[in-house]
Write an enzyme that holds these catalytic residues in place. Structure first.
Site, PDB file in Angstrom:
ATOM      1  N   PRO A   2       0.825  -1.114   0.144  1.00 55.13           N
ATOM      2  CG  PRO A   2      -0.820  -1.507   1.698  1.00 55.13           C
ATOM      3  CD  PRO A   2       0.656  -2.075   1.319  1.00 55.13           C
ATOM      4  CD  GLU A   3       3.932   2.332  -3.771  1.00 54.65           C
ATOM      5  OE1 GLU A   3       3.947   3.728  -4.233  1.00 54.65           O
ATOM      6  OE2 GLU A   3       4.474   1.448  -4.107  1.00 54.65           O
ATOM      7  NE  ARG A 116       5.083 -10.938   3.394  1.00 54.23           N
ATOM      8  CZ  ARG A 116       5.346 -10.481   2.139  1.00 54.23           C
ATOM      9  NH1 ARG A 116       6.371  -9.468   1.946  1.00 54.23           N
ATOM     10  NH2 ARG A 116       4.971 -10.999   1.004  1.00 54.23           N
ATOM     11  NE  ARG A 155      16.885  17.315  -0.275  1.00 51.91           N
ATOM     12  CZ  ARG A 155      16.071  16.767   0.611  1.00 51.91           C
ATOM     13  NH1 ARG A 155      16.200  15.669   1.401  1.00 51.91           N
ATOM     14  NH2 ARG A 155      15.360  17.856   1.278  1.00 51.91           N
TER      15      ARG A 155
END
Length: 281
Positions: A2-3, A116, A155
């Site tokens: 799931p995102e 899990r 960055r």
DNA sequence: AGCTACTCCTGGTAGC
DNA sequence: TGCTACCAGGAGTAGC
């Protein structure tokens, strides 16, 4: 996994069943799901509260709680890979993988199910503190193309791990990063400070469009991630450009999609559409 | 600063 | 058929 789109979909699904409900009891069958708080303390903090709101921040689902009309902290949930949240009628047979169960004052039951055991449902006095390190929401106004360009150039990181970093942008995971990079023709190994303004803008709109369309289609469904008995599974997996399509043809150029490993994550690229950066160790 | 490696977990699957 | 070995992977953390 799931995102953002899947988490948003779950939040929308369970919200109507939870908002305004009182919590009358809690049962915890796997204590680590609580993220460090004991069963006893969790029960104490949660029992007798009311769920004022259910909201999503990044890949977290937050239940804001009150007690006697006063704010009383909140639950901060994360599904990680296999977590699911359901609200069901009490008489239904619970899943063997149910880790936390909340009893509601209308007789229904909230289940946090997680094969899990990586998922979390944590109680926090101040949920915002737990969420403080997150970067901007990619679908909100604060996430602009100019902001992305500036931060990329500030960055020197590879794009894939950078976009997975929740403190950079919040809510992207392995799938939608691969999809967004392919849509913007950027290679996952490309260093962020080498991305030109035009490409940064492509990435920005790819991220927004990919996420928005995935939410519209109620996320992507896998065998490990599917909907409650009430809901249909999402369908965005049928739109995948590269994710899980190793060996198949790229929809843009027809060449084969390759699977590589970047930052210990399976990563899917079209070597034709996404030019690899020169020599990297 | 930014990378790798390791940890947490278990169902599914590849290989024998 | 039945066993073992290995894999997936979000995020936190340690070490270089």
């Amino acid at each position: 996994m799931p995102e953002l789109p899947e988490v948003e979909t779950v939040a929308r699904l369970i919200r109507p069943s939870l908002e305004g409900r009182g919590i009358t009891g809690a049962h915890v069958s796997w204590e680590r799901t609580l993220g460090g708080v004991s069963r006893r303390v969790f029960h104490e903090r949660v029992k007798g509260t009311r769920i004022d709101g259910v909201r999503r921040r990044a890949k977290f689902i937050v239940f804001d709680l009150s007690r006697g009309g006063r704010p009383a902290g909140g639950l901060v949930g994360h599904l990680r890979m296999t977590g699911r949240m359901h609200v069901e009628d009490a008489e239904l047979e619970p899943s063997p993988y149910c880790r936390v169960r909340l009893e509601l004052d209308d007789g229904r039951v909230f289940h946090f199910i997680d094969v899990r055991k990586f998922g979390r449902l944590e109680y926090h006095e101040d949920p915002e503190e737990r969420l403080a390190d997150l970067g901007p929401e990619p679908l909100e106004d604060e996430f602009t193309a100019d902001w992305l360009l500036r931060e990329l150039r500030a960055r020197k990181r590879m794009l894939k791990p950078l976009l997975l970093d929740q403190s950079f942008v919040a809510g992207l995971g392995n799938i939608y990063v691969d999809e967004s990079l392919h849509a913007s023709k950027l290679h996952p190994l490309r260093r962020s400070d080498t991305v030109r303004p035009q490409a940064a803008r492509r990435l920005w709109s790819a991220i927004r469009e990919t996420l928005a369309e995935a939410i519209e289609r109620e996320g992507s469904s896998f065998d490990t991630f599917y909907r409650t008995p009430e809901g249909q599974p999402g369908s965005y997996q049928h739109q995948f450009r590269v994710y899980g399509r190793a060996g198949k043809a790229c929809g843009e150029c027809g060449r084969g999609i390759t699977r590589i490993v970047v930052a210990q994550r399976g990563t899917h690229v079209c070597r034709q559409c996404q030019r690899a950066p020169r020599i990297r160790a």
